[in-house]
Design a protein around this motif. Sequence first.
Motif, mmCIF file in Angstrom:
data_model
loop_
_atom_site.group_PDB
_atom_site.id
_atom_site.type_symbol
_atom_site.label_atom_id
_atom_site.label_comp_id
_atom_site.label_asym_id
_atom_site.label_seq_id
_atom_site.Cartn_x
_atom_site.Cartn_y
_atom_site.Cartn_z
ATOM 1 N N PRO A 1 0.570 -1.151 0.539
ATOM 2 C CA PRO A 1 0.144 0.215 0.296
ATOM 3 C C PRO A 1 0.981 1.733 0.017
ATOM 4 N N ASN A 2 2.108 0.618 0.142
ATOM 5 C CA ASN A 2 2.915 2.261 0.269
ATOM 6 C C ASN A 2 4.135 2.475 -1.237
ATOM 7 N N ASN A 3 3.650 1.986 -1.768
ATOM 8 C CA ASN A 3 4.566 1.711 -3.671
ATOM 9 C C ASN A 3 3.914 3.144 -3.831
ATOM 10 N N ALA A 4 4.140 4.260 -4.202
ATOM 11 C CA ALA A 4 4.257 5.456 -5.054
ATOM 12 C C ALA A 4 3.627 4.940 -6.507
ATOM 13 N N GLU A 5 4.901 4.200 -6.838
ATOM 14 C CA GLU A 5 4.701 3.420 -8.553
ATOM 15 C C GLU A 5 3.230 2.499 -8.719
ATOM 16 N N LEU A 6 3.189 2.127 -7.645
ATOM 17 C CA LEU A 6 2.476 1.705 -8.088
ATOM 18 C C LEU A 6 0.828 2.358 -8.578
ATOM 19 N N ARG A 7 0.494 3.428 -7.020
ATOM 20 C CA ARG A 7 -0.582 3.679 -7.156
ATOM 21 C C ARG A 7 -0.240 4.811 -8.849
ATOM 22 N N VAL A 8 0.996 5.301 -8.835
ATOM 23 C CA VAL A 8 0.998 6.388 -9.883
ATOM 24 C C VAL A 8 0.177 5.014 -11.316
ATOM 25 N N ILE A 9 0.596 3.697 -11.381
ATOM 26 C CA ILE A 9 0.123 2.946 -12.006
ATOM 27 C C ILE A 9 -1.644 2.917 -12.164
ATOM 28 N N ARG A 10 -1.814 2.778 -11.625
ATOM 29 C CA ARG A 10 -4.189 2.827 -10.753
ATOM 30 C C ARG A 10 -4.204 3.504 -11.622
ATOM 31 N N MET A 11 -3.632 5.051 -10.946
ATOM 32 C CA MET A 11 -4.172 6.165 -11.380
ATOM 33 C C MET A 11 -3.948 6.408 -12.603
ATOM 34 N N SER A 12 -3.122 5.828 -13.230
ATOM 35 C CA SER A 12 -3.161 6.432 -15.132
ATOM 36 C C SER A 12 -3.960 5.444 -15.791
ATOM 37 N N VAL A 13 -3.422 4.229 -14.649
ATOM 38 C CA VAL A 13 -5.212 3.044 -15.461
ATOM 39 C C VAL A 13 -6.439 3.318 -15.256
ATOM 40 N N GLN A 14 -6.601 3.878 -14.294
ATOM 41 C CA GLN A 14 -8.257 4.507 -14.221
ATOM 42 C C GLN A 14 -8.527 5.157 -14.345
ATOM 43 N N GLU A 15 -7.377 6.582 -14.796
ATOM 44 C CA GLU A 15 -7.696 7.869 -15.541
ATOM 45 C C GLU A 15 -8.481 7.497 -17.548
ATOM 46 N N ASN A 16 -7.692 6.239 -17.563
ATOM 47 C CA ASN A 16 -8.043 6.303 -19.022
ATOM 48 C C ASN A 16 -8.911 4.924 -19.153
ATOM 49 N N ILE A 17 -9.213 4.502 -18.431
ATOM 50 C CA ILE A 17 -9.933 3.838 -18.836
ATOM 51 C C ILE A 17 -11.900 3.813 -18.995
ATOM 52 N N PRO A 18 -12.727 3.921 -19.989
ATOM 53 C CA PRO A 18 -13.409 4.143 -20.295
ATOM 54 C C PRO A 18 -14.258 4.384 -19.403
ATOM 55 N N LYS A 19 -15.242 5.423 -18.412
ATOM 56 C CA LYS A 19 -15.919 5.120 -17.270
ATOM 57 C C LYS A 19 -17.226 4.149 -17.475
ATOM 58 N N ILE A 20 -17.877 3.388 -18.500
ATOM 59 C CA ILE A 20 -18.605 2.628 -18.131
ATOM 60 C C ILE A 20 -18.293 1.300 -17.508
ATOM 61 N N VAL A 21 -17.079 1.126 -17.978
ATOM 62 C CA VAL A 21 -15.973 -0.389 -17.218
ATOM 63 C C VAL A 21 -16.064 -0.239 -15.435
ATOM 64 N N GLY A 22 -16.195 0.766 -15.159
ATOM 65 C CA GLY A 22 -16.659 1.436 -13.931
ATOM 66 C C GLY A 22 -14.661 1.178 -12.763
ATOM 67 N N TYR A 23 -14.179 1.095 -13.147
ATOM 68 C CA TYR A 23 -12.616 1.069 -12.774
ATOM 69 C C TYR A 23 -11.939 2.402 -12.054
ATOM 70 N N ARG A 24 -12.704 3.306 -11.257
ATOM 71 C CA ARG A 24 -12.089 4.253 -11.210
ATOM 72 C C ARG A 24 -12.409 4.341 -9.613
ATOM 73 N N GLY A 25 -12.468 3.426 -8.827
ATOM 74 C CA GLY A 25 -12.568 4.337 -7.235
ATOM 75 C C GLY A 25 -11.640 4.393 -6.652
ATOM 76 N N SER A 26 -10.365 4.629 -7.084
ATOM 77 C CA SER A 26 -9.163 4.529 -6.505
ATOM 78 C C SER A 26 -8.166 5.833 -6.657
ATOM 79 N N LEU A 27 -9.687 6.856 -7.432
ATOM 80 C CA LEU A 27 -8.474 8.113 -8.207
ATOM 81 C C LEU A 27 -8.089 8.826 -7.095
ATOM 82 N N LYS A 28 -9.387 9.587 -6.375
ATOM 83 C CA LYS A 28 -9.039 10.547 -5.443
ATOM 84 C C LYS A 28 -7.654 10.293 -3.879
ATOM 85 N N ASP A 29 -7.932 8.316 -4.042
ATOM 86 C CA ASP A 29 -7.225 7.974 -2.425
ATOM 87 C C ASP A 29 -5.709 8.368 -3.195
#
Length: 158
Positions: free
Chosen positions: A91-119
């Motif tokens: 949970p404290n790995n910043a690079e993993l957070r960048v990866i997830r944030m970039s995936v969630q920003e770029n995935i279509p909203k309809i997929v529904g995988y956007r729950g961790s952007l703010k965190d």
Amino acid sequence: MKLIFSFLTAFFLFFQSDLDALRNSYEKANSSTANTQSFIDIAEKQTGSDAVTNGYKAAAKIMEAKIVTKNRKALVKSGATSLESIIKSNPNNAELRVIRMSVQENIPKIVGYRGSLKDDKAFLLNNYSKQNAALKTYIKKFAAQSKTMTDAEKAMLK
């Protein structure tokens, strides 16, 4: 001239670390289908089993859904489940957070995988100063093109 440039590029890539190759390829992956495929190929060839490498492999699986016609939903679900599991274990790995944030920003909203952007954004802003120079540069590059971070938040990353 092109031959010299090609030789220098190949030489540079040959001696580049696996993580640097993954990062560089990932940065360009969304710009074209060819770059997406190149990132997927590089990620699949990685033999490392560390959390960050596995995070990029999970992102590659998600991105593969963008360029294939079959099993798209299964690829996204598998990649997202894997990425979430890796982040839960680290949970404290910043690079993993960048990866997830970039995936969630770029995935279509309809997929529904956007729950961790703010965190993830809050985590990156709060822990930026604790990262090494290479990761700080990587985070700044990501933030510069991020749709989630405001200009004021981007300015906080010095």
